[in-house]
Motif scaffolding. Structure first.
Motif, PDB file in Angstrom:
ATOM      1  N   ASN A  26       0.859  -1.191   0.000  1.00 40.03           N
ATOM      2  CA  ASN A  26       0.000   0.000   0.000  1.00 40.03           C
ATOM      3  C   ASN A  26       0.892   1.238   0.000  1.00 40.03           C
ATOM      4  O   ASN A  26       1.069   1.896   1.018  1.00 40.03           O
ATOM      5  CB  ASN A  26      -0.937  -0.011   1.215  1.00 40.03           C
ATOM      6  CG  ASN A  26      -1.954  -1.126   1.130  1.00 40.03           C
ATOM      7  OD1 ASN A  26      -2.480  -1.408   0.052  1.00 40.03           O
ATOM      8  ND2 ASN A  26      -2.225  -1.779   2.236  1.00 40.03           N
ATOM      9  N   GLU A  27       1.430   1.530  -1.160  1.00 36.98           N
ATOM     10  CA  GLU A  27       2.481   2.536  -1.252  1.00 36.98           C
ATOM     11  C   GLU A  27       2.003   3.943  -0.931  1.00 36.98           C
ATOM     12  O   GLU A  27       2.812   4.812  -0.575  1.00 36.98           O
ATOM     13  CB  GLU A  27       3.106   2.517  -2.653  1.00 36.98           C
ATOM     14  CG  GLU A  27       2.255   3.082  -3.757  1.00 36.98           C
ATOM     15  CD  GLU A  27       1.119   2.174  -4.169  1.00 36.98           C
ATOM     16  OE1 GLU A  27       0.266   2.618  -4.963  1.00 36.98           O
ATOM     17  OE2 GLU A  27       1.084   1.028  -3.706  1.00 36.98           O
ATOM     18  N   LYS A  28       0.716   4.205  -1.017  1.00 34.88           N
ATOM     19  CA  LYS A  28       0.229   5.560  -0.728  1.00 34.88           C
ATOM     20  C   LYS A  28       0.475   5.947   0.732  1.00 34.88           C
ATOM     21  O   LYS A  28       0.493   7.130   1.070  1.00 34.88           O
ATOM     22  CB  LYS A  28      -1.255   5.673  -1.053  1.00 34.88           C
ATOM     23  CG  LYS A  28      -2.164   4.837  -0.172  1.00 34.88           C
ATOM     24  CD  LYS A  28      -3.622   5.025  -0.563  1.00 34.88           C
ATOM     25  CE  LYS A  28      -4.543   4.211   0.338  1.00 34.88           C
ATOM     26  NZ  LYS A  28      -5.969   4.398  -0.020  1.00 34.88           N
ATOM     27  N   ILE A  29       0.668   4.953   1.599  1.00 37.92           N
ATOM     28  CA  ILE A  29       0.941   5.252   3.004  1.00 37.92           C
ATOM     29  C   ILE A  29       2.246   6.026   3.149  1.00 37.92           C
ATOM     30  O   ILE A  29       2.411   6.812   4.089  1.00 37.92           O
ATOM     31  CB  ILE A  29       0.962   3.946   3.835  1.00 37.92           C
ATOM     32  CG1 ILE A  29      -0.414   3.268   3.785  1.00 37.92           C
ATOM     33  CG2 ILE A  29       1.339   4.217   5.292  1.00 37.92           C
ATOM     34  CD1 ILE A  29      -0.471   1.940   4.514  1.00 37.92           C
ATOM     35  N   TRP A  30       3.190   5.813   2.213  1.00 38.95           N
ATOM     36  CA  TRP A  30       4.442   6.572   2.273  1.00 38.95           C
ATOM     37  C   TRP A  30       4.170   8.077   2.254  1.00 38.95           C
ATOM     38  O   TRP A  30       4.851   8.859   2.924  1.00 38.95           O
ATOM     39  CB  TRP A  30       5.354   6.200   1.099  1.00 38.95           C
ATOM     40  CG  TRP A  30       6.045   4.888   1.238  1.00 38.95           C
ATOM     41  CD1 TRP A  30       5.776   3.734   0.562  1.00 38.95           C
ATOM     42  CD2 TRP A  30       7.138   4.576   2.108  1.00 38.95           C
ATOM     43  NE1 TRP A  30       6.616   2.731   0.957  1.00 38.95           N
ATOM     44  CE2 TRP A  30       7.471   3.223   1.907  1.00 38.95           C
ATOM     45  CE3 TRP A  30       7.866   5.315   3.049  1.00 38.95           C
ATOM     46  CZ2 TRP A  30       8.495   2.585   2.595  1.00 38.95           C
ATOM     47  CZ3 TRP A  30       8.897   4.688   3.738  1.00 38.95           C
ATOM     48  CH2 TRP A  30       9.205   3.338   3.514  1.00 38.95           C
ATOM     49  N   LYS A  31       3.183   8.481   1.489  1.00 36.22           N
ATOM     50  CA  LYS A  31       2.883   9.908   1.367  1.00 36.22           C
ATOM     51  C   LYS A  31       1.971  10.398   2.481  1.00 36.22           C
ATOM     52  O   LYS A  31       2.037  11.565   2.879  1.00 36.22           O
ATOM     53  CB  LYS A  31       2.221  10.188   0.016  1.00 36.22           C
ATOM     54  CG  LYS A  31       3.085   9.880  -1.188  1.00 36.22           C
ATOM     55  CD  LYS A  31       2.407  10.301  -2.485  1.00 36.22           C
ATOM     56  CE  LYS A  31       1.115   9.536  -2.721  1.00 36.22           C
ATOM     57  NZ  LYS A  31       0.473   9.912  -3.998  1.00 36.22           N
ATOM     58  N   GLU A  32       1.120   9.527   2.994  1.00 32.71           N
ATOM     59  CA  GLU A  32       0.044   9.965   3.877  1.00 32.71           C
ATOM     60  C   GLU A  32       0.297   9.698   5.358  1.00 32.71           C
ATOM     61  O   GLU A  32      -0.481  10.139   6.201  1.00 32.71           O
ATOM     62  CB  GLU A  32      -1.264   9.275   3.454  1.00 32.71           C
ATOM     63  CG  GLU A  32      -1.678   9.600   2.029  1.00 32.71           C
ATOM     64  CD  GLU A  32      -2.891   8.795   1.582  1.00 32.71           C
ATOM     65  OE1 GLU A  32      -3.337   7.916   2.363  1.00 32.71           O
ATOM     66  OE2 GLU A  32      -3.384   9.033   0.467  1.00 32.71           O
ATOM     67  N   TRP A  33       1.363   8.982   5.691  1.00 29.40           N
ATOM     68  CA  TRP A  33       1.523   8.536   7.073  1.00 29.40           C
ATOM     69  C   TRP A  33       1.693   9.709   8.039  1.00 29.40           C
ATOM     70  O   TRP A  33       2.463  10.641   7.811  1.00 29.40           O
ATOM     71  CB  TRP A  33       2.741   7.622   7.212  1.00 29.40           C
ATOM     72  CG  TRP A  33       2.854   7.037   8.596  1.00 29.40           C
ATOM     73  CD1 TRP A  33       2.342   5.857   9.023  1.00 29.40           C
ATOM     74  CD2 TRP A  33       3.493   7.639   9.736  1.00 29.40           C
ATOM     75  NE1 TRP A  33       2.615   5.665  10.351  1.00 29.40           N
ATOM     76  CE2 TRP A  33       3.317   6.741  10.823  1.00 29.40           C
ATOM     77  CE3 TRP A  33       4.170   8.826   9.951  1.00 29.40           C
ATOM     78  CZ2 TRP A  33       3.801   7.000  12.097  1.00 29.40           C
ATOM     79  CZ3 TRP A  33       4.662   9.098  11.227  1.00 29.40           C
ATOM     80  CH2 TRP A  33       4.486   8.191  12.283  1.00 29.40           C
ATOM     81  N   THR A  34       0.935   9.657   9.144  1.00 29.00           N
ATOM     82  CA  THR A  34       1.132  10.544  10.301  1.00 29.00           C
ATOM     83  C   THR A  34       0.824   9.736  11.550  1.00 29.00           C
ATOM     84  O   THR A  34       0.108   8.722  11.499  1.00 29.00           O
ATOM     85  CB  THR A  34       0.206  11.783  10.274  1.00 29.00           C
ATOM     86  OG1 THR A  34      -1.155  11.355  10.475  1.00 29.00           O
ATOM     87  CG2 THR A  34       0.324  12.548   8.968  1.00 29.00           C
TER      88      THR A  34
END
Length: 753
Positions: free
Chosen positions: A278-286
């Motif tokens: 789930n590569e979008k987590i790289w951009k969205e993680w907080t």
């Protein structure tokens, strides 16, 4: 006896705001994966500060996170062909992929997961791009797709397979999967309940798979239908408010409030353990995601503990690295349950699975990135009030053996990340537990309802305490009862951004139309007709048939349920349960008129349950060559079969029968394949039609004969129907009755496609 329809969409705000990560689905393509920068400084700094790993090991961990996740799958354990499937992989496919070289790089063949029992879990190491560029890997990929569609394999992330294995499910046990979609873990549980299936025996166990999202709950139905268990129910509830149902005990006026031997709390989480796919987590993680979900996770876990029997086992799991969602939840639930739950040491289970122990201390960060030791350090009063107070490490860490939790890191065995904790209920947690213990699980209905009222108030108080832990649980004001919440959910729901939205009706779910559950009366004439035509064994139950049809299609499909499911359906408060699906379809009424015989045909999904209780007069033994004809041709003519087969068919009435094949003499694609095969076949006047869907038919042809059957084109089905109409017109002119196989073809689209 009639029952209400399955419940409406009941997505609660706490699970709608952060949907559960689809850990069991496949990730992005390799091209898409390489286009996304796999670096997040906040993520890196946050987890370095937690001291989960040494500095050197953290670098390895972080590096592996930046690589694609290998594909993994399970061979389904309850299907009779599980071992032949494994044998096919080991003896045919793996040898063919020993020396695959693409662009001067050698790729290893698939290998079994060393920790998964009986070598039924497998890993494919080649990237997806190689699956297209290598003929050997491409052939294996097509095999996986075909077997997954037919239910013989289940593509599932490796670490996702761990929690059901640690549940230690037995065939007689009642099991609840609280947040079940998409359903791969549920499938493992169903397999465990059916692990000891014997001839003409049915497990005493029950599997209830629940999800708060109505659409996702139907994913459970899709997964479970491949296993065809009469012991399975899919429900649609907010897990934190899963209802109590009072199940009859068999004695007049006696009921038990249902509780479960095993409970799985695989809760909604931030999902950063799935970064490799789930590569979008790289951009969205907080860090905020974990903070916002913590209270919900505590509430679901508490509700699961309440529904657990004394002596039962509950497993809590997430696909998150964050201690706020993991050890903090475990510590808070242990504190609130006051010794009722014991955190188990399972280090001796799955010994080849590499894991690290849980941690006893961690750091807490606010949304603004400030590390704090208590909420008193938050200057903004409003933020301080909203901040979950139970996310901090326990002040007495030695009282909580958090090291018994399992932390699974990607760099240890080339997997995703996961957290698992296993508990046993060793003491009464609620008033209901105490009554059940004192009464030896025998109580009057009035006692059960009184106990339930007190029980729900206590669990609501615990939920309140999870949000306001400084307040004693006894002094908390009880929240709404589960039934009140269910009623309010019928009027409105919350959208993902928290705003109110009109209640959506079920028609927004394509192809789904709920129908009532109705137990067939034992004196129903259709049951008598079916038993007579098929010669059912007198011992086969006649009080466990179920209808799911509206009045205008009465008795169109007949389902079968286990005794455990029947007991739940007979509960006086069954209407509280938003049931989406249950039962295995055994018989379907033909839509057209026919001369003689029975209009009820067998289904492929119900055949494993019926083939040993049907009379030999409706069974035909055929050769392997005849099987090939049956599978590869559309509507083969009777004259294409041997004289012995024709004689047997001509001696029986028109309608459905079972074909048996002795595969010991077959030259198949599987070495040493000796498994007998059975399938339902429609016997018409001049031709035959195997009643398998196209996935099963294709899978069987590829596996046995190395060929792909041509799909029956739509125009052929239409032509068959036109032939039927023409024959009926000619028959009317001649005042003679007539029937044809086109009726079967046109009226059984679900099996023929």
């Amino acid at each position: 006896m009639g029952f209400r329809k399955g419940g409406r969409h009941n997505k609660k705000k706490n699970q709608a705001a952060q949907p559960k990560i689809d850990r069991d689905t496949r990730g992005p393509s390799d091209k898409a994966y390489t286009d996304i920068p796999k670096k997040n400084e906040n993520f890196e700094n946050y987890y370095k500060s937690q001291n989960l790993l040494s500095e050197e090991e953290f670098d390895t961990f972080y590096s592996v996170l930046q690589t694609p996740l290998p594909s993994t799958f399970r061979i389904t354990g309850t299907r009779s062909n599980a071992l032949p499937i494994r044998e096919l992989i080991e003896k045919v496919y793996v040898p063919s992929m020993q020396n695959v070289v693409v662009d001067d790089v050698k790729y290893e063949p698939p290998r079994p997961l060393e920790w998964y029992p009986d070598q039924l879990g497998w890993q494919v190491n080649a990237p997806r791009a190689i699956l297209k560029r290598s003929a050997e890997f491409s052939k294996f990929h097509k095999f996986i797709v075909a077997e997954n569609e037919s239910g013989n394999l289940s593509r599932q992330e490796a670490v996702s397979m761990v929690p059901p294995l640690l549940m230690d499910v037995k065939p007689h046990q009642w099991v609840l999967d609280m947040c079940a979609a998409p359903g791969s873990k549920t499938a493992q549980i169903i397999e465990a309940v059916h692990a000891n299936d014997r001839l003409n025996e049915m497990p005493l166990g029950l599997v209830v798979a629940n999800d708060a999202d109505y659409k996702r709950s139907h994913m459970l139905v899709h997964q479970s239908k491949r296993l065809q268990s009469p012991c399975f129910m899919a429900t649609n509830h907010d897990a934190a408010h899963f209802p109590n149902i009072h199940v009859p005990t068999g004695e007049k006026g006696k009921v038990n409030t249902w509780q479960f031997d095993r409970v799985l709390c695989d809760v909604p989480c931030s999902g950063d353990g799935t970064l490799r796919k789930n590569e979008k987590i790289w951009k969205e993680w907080t860090q905020h995601s974990a903070l916002s979900l913590h209270t919900t996770q505590v509430q679901i876990f508490l509700r699961g503990a309440q529904l657990l029997k004394l002596g039962g086992r509950i497993v809590y799991s997430t696909c998150s690295f964050n201690p706020i969602e993991n050890e903090a939840v475990v510590a808070e639930v242990l504190r609130l349950t006051n010794g009722a739950l014991e955190l188990k040491d399972v280090s001796d289970q799955l010994p080849k699975l590499k894991r690290k122990p849980g941690i006893k201390t961690w750091k807490v960060m606010t949304r603004e990135g400030q590390y704090i030791n208590s909420v008193d350090e938050i200057e903004d009063g409003r933020q301080r009030f909203k901040f979950p107070k139970t996310v901090f490490p326990p002040t007495n860490p030695d009282e909580f053996p958090l090291e018994r939790c399992l932390r699974i890191y990607p760099h240890q065995q080339d997997t995703g990340g996961f957290f698992v904790a296993v508990f046993e209920k060793v003491k009464p947690m609620t008033n209901l537990d105490r009554i059940r213990q004192a009464k030896n699980e025998q109580m009057e209905s009035s006692e059960a309802e009184a106990a339930e009222a007190q029980d729900e108030q206590l669990v609501d108080s615990l939920n309140q305490a999870a949000e306001e832990p400084d307040q004693p649980a006894e002094a908390s004001v009880p929240a709404k009862r589960a039934s009140d919440v269910d009623q309010e959910a019928e009027k409105k729901l919350k959208t993902d951004d928290g705003t109110s939205a009109p209640q959506k009706v079920k028609k927004d779910v394509p192809g789904i139309k709920e129908a009532p559950f109705e137990l067939m009366k034992t004196d129903n004439p259709d049951i008598d007709e079916i038993r007579e035509f098929y010669g059912l064994d007198p011992e086969f139950p006649r009080d466990q048939f179920l209808l799911r049809s509206e009045d205008n299609a009465k008795n169109r499909s007949i389902y079968f349920i286990s005794k455990a499911v029947k007991a739940v359906l007979e509960a006086h408060d069954f209407e509280r349960l938003h049931t989406v699906n249950t039962g295995v379809r055994l018989f379907v009424r033909q839509g057209s008129q026919m001369e003689g015989g029975s209009p009820f045909r067998l289904t492929s999904e119900g055949l494993p349950m019926l083939e040993n209780v049907i009379s030999d007069r409706r069974c035909v033994d055929i050769t392997v060559d005849e099987l090939k004809t049956l599978l590869t041709e559309a509507f083969p003519k009777l004259e294409e079969f041997s004289e012995a087969t024709r004689t047997k068919l001509q001696s029986m009435d028109l309608g459905c029968c079972i074909f048996h094949v002795d595969m010991s003499k077959a030259e198949t694609q599987i070495p040493d394949f000796h498994m007998p095969l059975s399938m339902p076949v429609w016997r018409g006047k001049a031709s035959l039609n195997v009643l398998l869907n196209k996935q099963d038919k294709r899978s069987l042809c590829q596996r046995l004969f190395g060929v792909t059957p041509a799909n029956t084109p739509a125009h052929l089905i239409e032509k068959a129907l036109n032939n039927q109409l023409r024959l009926e017109a000619e028959a009317a002119q001649k005042s003679e009755g007539s029937d044809s196989d086109a009726a079967a073809a046109a009226s059984t689209p679900a099996d023929q496609e």
